[in-house]
Design a protein around this motif. Structure first.
Motif, PDB file in Angstrom:
ATOM      1  N   GLU A  34      65.216  27.395 -68.005  1.00  0.00           N
ATOM      2  CA  GLU A  34      66.864  27.380 -68.277  1.00  0.00           C
ATOM      3  C   GLU A  34      66.764  25.976 -67.937  1.00  0.00           C
ATOM      4  O   GLU A  34      68.032  24.778 -68.597  1.00  0.00           O
ATOM      5  CB  GLU A  34      67.162  28.579 -67.371  1.00  0.00           C
ATOM      6  N   VAL A  38      69.027  22.584 -70.489  1.00  0.00           N
ATOM      7  CA  VAL A  38      70.002  22.471 -70.979  1.00  0.00           C
ATOM      8  C   VAL A  38      69.409  20.849 -71.056  1.00  0.00           C
ATOM      9  O   VAL A  38      70.735  20.151 -71.805  1.00  0.00           O
ATOM     10  CB  VAL A  38      70.342  22.802 -69.189  1.00  0.00           C
ATOM     11  N   GLY A  87      71.732  28.801 -70.664  1.00  0.00           N
ATOM     12  CA  GLY A  87      71.064  26.787 -70.335  1.00  0.00           C
ATOM     13  C   GLY A  87      72.368  27.177 -71.600  1.00  0.00           C
ATOM     14  O   GLY A  87      73.135  25.968 -71.410  1.00  0.00           O
TER      15      GLY A  87
END
Ligand code: PRP
Ligand code: URA
Length: 209
Positions: A34, A38, A87
């Motif tokens: 995750e 991002v 994310g």
């Protein structure tokens, strides 16, 4: 030809190393995937167009920038792509989410479809297909074909680890689709797993075997 973007910021390389380590368990694996998603999301959205937006700060009026244009759909390839959805949604909170279910036949290594549910207006959206592993490229290529059959025209693929074989297939089958990966690994083994890779991404995410 679809461009290959290798997004190898030091933070991403560091986190990917921990993910690759076979001692890393599902909890850390999930969290790291995750976090990397991002960070990679910055690059996947880098070309999003901006428009002017008039606001007033506490000091004065100004013309500021805002993301313009088309809406986004995030489309994970099940199962492992699910680990990248949150994310992307943390960056794009109003994106819609479609799901494409594919598994690789253990003998032929060809993808088999078992699920597809997409936003009705997929043709009007920028689509981010996500799947951590681009191995032979069969799964991503078929998923993108399914999206195109539903009218999608603006598609990009976000993965984590790619094999040269998969990149080649994607670029041949879908020359209009850019690929974003954290690493271009060496090759596939005889079972079509990526070397050095990180093993089976779905199993490592969800603790299955
Ligand atoms: C893995 C991975 C990709 C696919 C990549 O999924 O998450 O979807 O294999 O391989 P390819 O590029 O050769 O098609 P898998 O079929 O193992 O399903 P799972 O995520 O449900 O475990
Ligand atoms: N799918 C995975 O999860 N890992 C690989 O190395 C290849 C396909």
């Amino acid at each position: 030809m679809g461009e290959l973007h290798i997004v190898n910021h030091p933070l991403i390389q560091h986190k990917l190393t921990i993910m690759r380590d076979k001692r890393t368990g599902p909890k850390d694996f999930r969290e790291l995937l995750e976090e990397i998603t991002v960070l990679m999301g910055y690059e996947v959205t880098r070309d999003f167009p901006l428009d002017d937006y008039e606001i007033e700060t506490p000091m004065q009026k100004m013309v500021a920038k805002r993301i313009a244009g088309k809406k986004v759909a995030v489309v994970p390839i099940l199962r492992a792509g699910l680990g990248m959805v949150d994310g992307l949604l943390s960056l794009l909170p109003v994106a819609k989410v479609g799901h494409i279910g594919l598994y690789r036949d253990p003998v032929t290594h060809k993808p088999v479809v078992y699920y597809c549910k997409l936003p009705l207006d997929i043709d009007k959206r920028t689509v981010i297909v996500c799947d951590p592993m681009l191995a032979t490229g069969g799964s991503s290529s078929d998923a993108i074909t399914m999206l195109k059959n539903k009218g999608a025209t603006d598609i990009r693929l976000l993965c984590l680890v790619a094999a040269p074989e998969g990149v080649k297939k994607l670029q041949e089958d879908h020359p209009d689709v850019d690929i974003y990966t954290a690493s271009l690994d060496e090759r596939l083994n005889e079972n079509c797993y990526i070397l050095p890779g990180l093993g089976d991404a779905g199993d490592r995410l969800f603790g299955t075997k």
